[in-house]
Motif scaffolding. Sequence first.
Motif, mmCIF file in Angstrom:
data_model
loop_
_atom_site.group_PDB
_atom_site.id
_atom_site.type_symbol
_atom_site.label_atom_id
_atom_site.label_comp_id
_atom_site.label_asym_id
_atom_site.label_seq_id
_atom_site.Cartn_x
_atom_site.Cartn_y
_atom_site.Cartn_z
ATOM 1 N N GLU A 127 -59.899 2.109 -87.949
ATOM 2 C CA GLU A 127 -60.827 3.024 -88.611
ATOM 3 C C GLU A 127 -61.316 4.003 -87.538
ATOM 4 O O GLU A 127 -62.254 3.739 -86.801
ATOM 5 N N ARG A 128 -60.639 5.146 -87.437
ATOM 6 C CA ARG A 128 -60.791 6.043 -86.297
ATOM 7 C C ARG A 128 -62.203 6.603 -86.147
ATOM 8 O O ARG A 128 -62.694 6.772 -85.035
ATOM 9 N N SER A 129 -62.881 6.885 -87.258
ATOM 10 C CA SER A 129 -64.221 7.458 -87.131
ATOM 11 C C SER A 129 -65.170 6.481 -86.448
ATOM 12 O O SER A 129 -66.115 6.894 -85.774
ATOM 13 N N SER A 130 -64.936 5.166 -86.599
ATOM 14 C CA SER A 130 -65.769 4.170 -85.919
ATOM 15 C C SER A 130 -65.563 4.236 -84.410
ATOM 16 O O SER A 130 -66.510 4.089 -83.633
ATOM 17 N N THR A 131 -64.320 4.456 -83.997
ATOM 18 C CA THR A 131 -64.025 4.559 -82.571
ATOM 19 C C THR A 131 -64.746 5.760 -81.966
ATOM 20 O O THR A 131 -65.358 5.665 -80.901
ATOM 21 N N VAL A 132 -64.699 6.889 -82.668
ATOM 22 C CA VAL A 132 -65.407 8.085 -82.202
ATOM 23 C C VAL A 132 -66.910 7.841 -82.219
ATOM 24 O O VAL A 132 -67.632 8.229 -81.294
ATOM 25 N N HIS A 133 -67.402 7.183 -83.281
ATOM 26 C CA HIS A 133 -68.833 6.934 -83.405
ATOM 27 C C HIS A 133 -69.333 6.071 -82.251
ATOM 28 O O HIS A 133 -70.406 6.323 -81.690
ATOM 29 N N LEU A 134 -68.571 5.058 -81.877
ATOM 30 C CA LEU A 134 -68.956 4.222 -80.743
ATOM 31 C C LEU A 134 -69.009 5.048 -79.462
ATOM 32 O O LEU A 134 -69.909 4.860 -78.626
ATOM 33 N N GLY A 135 -68.066 5.965 -79.319
ATOM 34 C CA GLY A 135 -68.106 6.840 -78.155
ATOM 35 C C GLY A 135 -69.391 7.638 -78.101
ATOM 36 O O GLY A 135 -70.023 7.764 -77.046
ATOM 37 N N ARG A 136 -69.811 8.165 -79.250
ATOM 38 C CA ARG A 136 -71.027 8.978 -79.281
ATOM 39 C C ARG A 136 -72.270 8.137 -79.000
ATOM 40 O O ARG A 136 -73.201 8.584 -78.322
ATOM 41 N N VAL A 137 -72.301 6.920 -79.540
ATOM 42 C CA VAL A 137 -73.441 6.045 -79.293
ATOM 43 C C VAL A 137 -73.623 5.841 -77.794
ATOM 44 O O VAL A 137 -74.740 5.953 -77.268
ATOM 45 N N PHE A 138 -72.522 5.573 -77.091
ATOM 46 C CA PHE A 138 -72.636 5.283 -75.663
ATOM 47 C C PHE A 138 -72.669 6.545 -74.806
ATOM 48 O O PHE A 138 -73.124 6.496 -73.669
ATOM 49 N N GLU A 139 -72.220 7.670 -75.345
ATOM 50 C CA GLU A 139 -72.344 8.917 -74.584
ATOM 51 C C GLU A 139 -73.794 9.380 -74.544
ATOM 52 O O GLU A 139 -74.310 9.750 -73.485
ATOM 53 N N PHE A 140 -74.454 9.364 -75.712
ATOM 54 C CA PHE A 140 -75.806 9.913 -75.788
ATOM 55 C C PHE A 140 -76.890 8.842 -75.773
ATOM 56 O O PHE A 140 -78.042 9.129 -75.478
ATOM 57 N N GLY A 141 -76.520 7.600 -76.091
ATOM 58 C CA GLY A 141 -77.503 6.531 -76.123
ATOM 59 C C GLY A 141 -78.362 6.564 -77.376
ATOM 60 O O GLY A 141 -78.440 7.571 -78.070
ATOM 61 N N LEU A 142 -78.958 5.447 -77.681
ATOM 62 C CA LEU A 142 -79.915 5.319 -78.772
ATOM 63 C C LEU A 142 -81.106 4.537 -78.241
ATOM 64 O O LEU A 142 -81.025 3.913 -77.178
#
Length: 328
Positions: free
Chosen positions: A88-103
């Motif tokens: 599920e490719r959008s999840s892979t990208v989403h995980l990248g964004r979570v760790f790039e910008f942080g929450l």
Amino acid sequence: MIRLFLVAFLTGTMTLASAAAQSEELNAAVDAYLKEDYSHIDVIARYAEDGEPEAIAILGQAYLYGFGIEADQLLGIALLEQAASLGERSSTVHLGRVFEFGLEGIPANPETAAKWYVEAARGGDTRSAPAALKRLPRDIVIAAGGAAWAREAGAARPVSIEPLEEKVVIVPSPASALLGTSSPPPPLRMNDGTPFPIFADTKLSAAGDAAASCFVVLKPEIERQKLALEDLMKLDGFGASEAGGSRHSELAETDRKLAAMRDALKASEAVLGDPKRNGNLTAEDVRLALIVHSEALGSRPQTGPAASLCAARLVPLIGESAGWTDGR
């Protein structure tokens, strides 16, 4: 009940969903969820039990952000990782964004972000992941196995955006559905007529959206400029350069740009943290709006402000916005 079931599900054997078209029932449940109707969360969980990647991804985002269910960031990340492992490719990208910008509660980690972006790029993502990898430090991207997508040595960001030739289906996150738009809004207009593009028109005030767009652009760009400054300082013979030499001028210019960007970042943080200027939003609403802006930066980076525009014009825009109505 759902949470206990999912914990057991994650540790057990998962049955892969068939390759047949997605059930209309699941589509209806996802559509309702994206419209802030969480009454069908059990349907999404049921399809997650059957191993449906999209259902696992949506449920992972729900737990990560607390949409319609009690937030559990660890479980949310685990579900997104499981969806990514199923392609599920959008999840892979989403995980990248979570760790790039942080929450809140999840610090930024560029090494982990690079790992997920590389996986997405290898899996066929031709836009979001490659663009994100060019935002990250080159050495980190190469260490993650992404040398093919690392920016060229000395380049601050991609020189151009290649037109998208293939159709890419992007599943919007709940944050995008609730607060953002799939296409860029009209730019803000400063008093002297200068257009100021923003990534998204959210619940934030006009100045708040400008601050949010600059915040997500400036954070990684400042890190890049710091690395560039360090690289210049390490050059052999730099200490012997004359004050008027090209290296000295380049160092001075990089330092000037970095100072201007830091000032703009502080200004954006001040606006976002002040309810009187951010549209009277809570900290949680501001966090959600930032997610929308960061997602837009990843998927269509050319539609928002460049770091140079933020450094030069954000502070004047914030000053002007005191006299604006919020009609944009």
